[in-house]
Design a protein around this motif. Structure first.
Motif, PDB file in Angstrom:
ATOM      1  N   PHE A  57       0.829  -1.184  -0.003  1.00  0.00           N
ATOM      2  CA  PHE A  57      -0.029   0.058  -0.143  1.00  0.00           C
ATOM      3  C   PHE A  57       0.805   1.295  -0.140  1.00  0.00           C
ATOM      4  CE2 PHE A  57      -2.389  -3.367   2.124  1.00  0.00           C
ATOM      5  CZ  PHE A  57      -3.689  -3.176   1.541  1.00  0.00           C
ATOM      6  N   ALA A  59       0.164   4.093   0.270  1.00  0.00           N
ATOM      7  CA  ALA A  59      -0.438   5.064   1.105  1.00  0.00           C
ATOM      8  C   ALA A  59       0.123   5.141   2.648  1.00  0.00           C
ATOM      9  CB  ALA A  59      -1.848   5.135   1.359  1.00  0.00           C
ATOM     10  N   ILE A  60       0.757   4.013   2.996  1.00  0.00           N
ATOM     11  CA  ILE A  60       1.462   3.601   4.266  1.00  0.00           C
ATOM     12  C   ILE A  60       2.834   3.538   4.061  1.00  0.00           C
ATOM     13  CG2 ILE A  60      -0.649   3.085   5.394  1.00  0.00           C
ATOM     14  CD1 ILE A  60       0.111   0.232   5.349  1.00  0.00           C
ATOM     15  N   ASP A  97      -9.909  -0.966  14.022  1.00  0.00           N
ATOM     16  CA  ASP A  97      -8.833   0.205  13.994  1.00  0.00           C
ATOM     17  C   ASP A  97      -8.436   0.412  15.490  1.00  0.00           C
ATOM     18  OD1 ASP A  97      -7.225   2.198  13.737  1.00  0.00           O
ATOM     19  OD2 ASP A  97      -8.753   3.688  13.211  1.00  0.00           O
ATOM     20  N   LEU A 111      -1.667  -1.102   9.584  1.00  0.00           N
ATOM     21  CA  LEU A 111      -2.520  -1.412   8.361  1.00  0.00           C
ATOM     22  C   LEU A 111      -4.086  -1.153   8.818  1.00  0.00           C
ATOM     23  CD1 LEU A 111      -2.856  -2.492   5.547  1.00  0.00           C
ATOM     24  CD2 LEU A 111      -2.385  -4.856   6.556  1.00  0.00           C
ATOM     25  N   LEU A 114      -6.140   1.876   7.743  1.00  0.00           N
ATOM     26  CA  LEU A 114      -6.126   1.986   6.241  1.00  0.00           C
ATOM     27  C   LEU A 114      -7.476   1.154   5.847  1.00  0.00           C
ATOM     28  CD1 LEU A 114      -5.446   3.076   3.266  1.00  0.00           C
ATOM     29  CD2 LEU A 114      -3.880   1.101   3.309  1.00  0.00           C
ATOM     30  N   GLY A 118     -10.006   3.472   5.034  1.00  0.00           N
ATOM     31  CA  GLY A 118      -9.510   4.093   3.876  1.00  0.00           C
ATOM     32  C   GLY A 118     -10.163   3.997   2.398  1.00  0.00           C
ATOM     33  N   LEU A 120     -11.802   1.738   0.680  1.00  0.00           N
ATOM     34  CA  LEU A 120     -11.344   0.833  -0.328  1.00  0.00           C
ATOM     35  C   LEU A 120     -12.436   0.075  -1.436  1.00  0.00           C
ATOM     36  CD1 LEU A 120      -8.563  -0.956   1.983  1.00  0.00           C
ATOM     37  CD2 LEU A 120      -8.197   0.817   0.403  1.00  0.00           C
TER      38      LEU A 120
END
Length: 295
Positions: A57, A59-60, A97, A111, A114, A118, A120
């Motif tokens: 990913f 984004a992270i 989370d 993770l 996200l 996120g 997704l």
């Protein structure tokens, strides 16, 4: 969820490129992701998990690199229990989370934020599955006619899948689903569990314990106040010599143990240690207890 990545069968785990077909928020901090793993049969058992590598990913990527520098090792894949049963059309994982609490947790989650927040839906992600021995044995009905599912928080995920699977297959089992949460709003699959109980009242009983509700009576007779204790387990397990108990929830982590050694104070028992103590107090042997811990 931290689990031992050991397949329950000899088959080697397979990498799939999955499409996230939907993301459903279960609570304010927990989401279920429905995954399409493509055509072909999927060989898994209810209660198993799959792995997701965070390195895929972008984004992270920066957080991943930072944590690796802090820890001095590569970030491992994360394991997520399957909320789905094999007969259902989509594979599903439910992800919480996790919080970062200064002085309590050593590192922030990587993770799970996200996956939960996120957006997704429509994304393609690589997953590896399926693994884990936390499943009903093939000869379960020869071993017992009663399974107690003793769970806390997101520990409900694999046990929820097991109950759905057993009912679908018509296994001659009674299921008592005892779920511990902080508040009514934190309960995973609350409506789905109630529906299962209504559809099969002779085979499913659901009991909730809430640790931070001031007036649990407003939620009905199936809701108790406080933590799971030995008296409640004594009530729910009249068949202690023949039942099977599946326990899933938070346990003392390696970080907790290191901190305890540094401060020369015992690590505070969490859900897993507390309920195992109660079960042993009722003389339920270890061979009749299956456990899966996370932290």
């Amino acid at each position: 969820m931290s689990v031992e990545a050991t397949p329950s069968r000899a088959r080697k785990p397979v990498e799939y490129e999955a499409t996230v077909t939907a993301v459903r928020m279960e609570t304010h901090d927990t989401a279920t992701l429905l995954l399409d793993l493509g055509p072909g049969p999927l060989d898994y058992k209810a209660g198993q998990f799959l792995n997701i590598d965070p390195h895929q990913f972008p984004a992270i990527a920066h957080q991943c690199a930072y944590l690796q520098e802090q820890k001095g090792r590569k970030e491992p894949a994360r394991s997520y229990s399957l909320a789905s049963a094999p007969h259902e059309p989509h594979v599903a994982i439910t992800v919480k989370d996790e919080e970062f609490i200064s002085g309590v947790t050593r590192y922030p989650p990587l993770l799970s934020p996200l996956l939960v927040h996120g957006r997704l839906t429509g994304a393609r992600i690589k997953v590896t599955g399926f693994m884990g021995p936390y499943v009903l044995p093939d000869d379960v009905t020869e071993k017992t006619d009663h399974v107690l599912h003793l769970v806390a928080g997101s520990g409900a995920v694999p046990n929820f899948a097991m109950v759905k699977d057993a009912l679908h297959r018509g296994l001659k089992l009674r299921h008592t689903f005892l779920a511990s949460n902080k508040t009514w709003g934190d309960i995973l699959y609350r409506e789905e569990l109630a529906a299962l109980e209504r559809s099969a009242p002779d085979r499913v009983r659901v009991v909730h314990t809430l640790t931070r509700e001031t007036d649990e009576a407003k939620y009905g007779p199936h809701v108790r106040k406080g933590r799971v204790n030995e008296a409640l387990l004594h009530e729910l397990l009249p068949d202690r010599d023949t039942c099977l108990v599946y326990v899933c929830g938070p346990a003392i982590t390696p970080w907790d143990r290191r901190k305890a050694l540094e401060t020369r104070t015992p690590a505070t028992p969490r859900f897993m240690e507390a309920v195992l103590g109660h079960l042993h107090g009722l003389d339920i042997p270890d061979k009749r207890i299956k456990r899966e811990a996370y932290g």
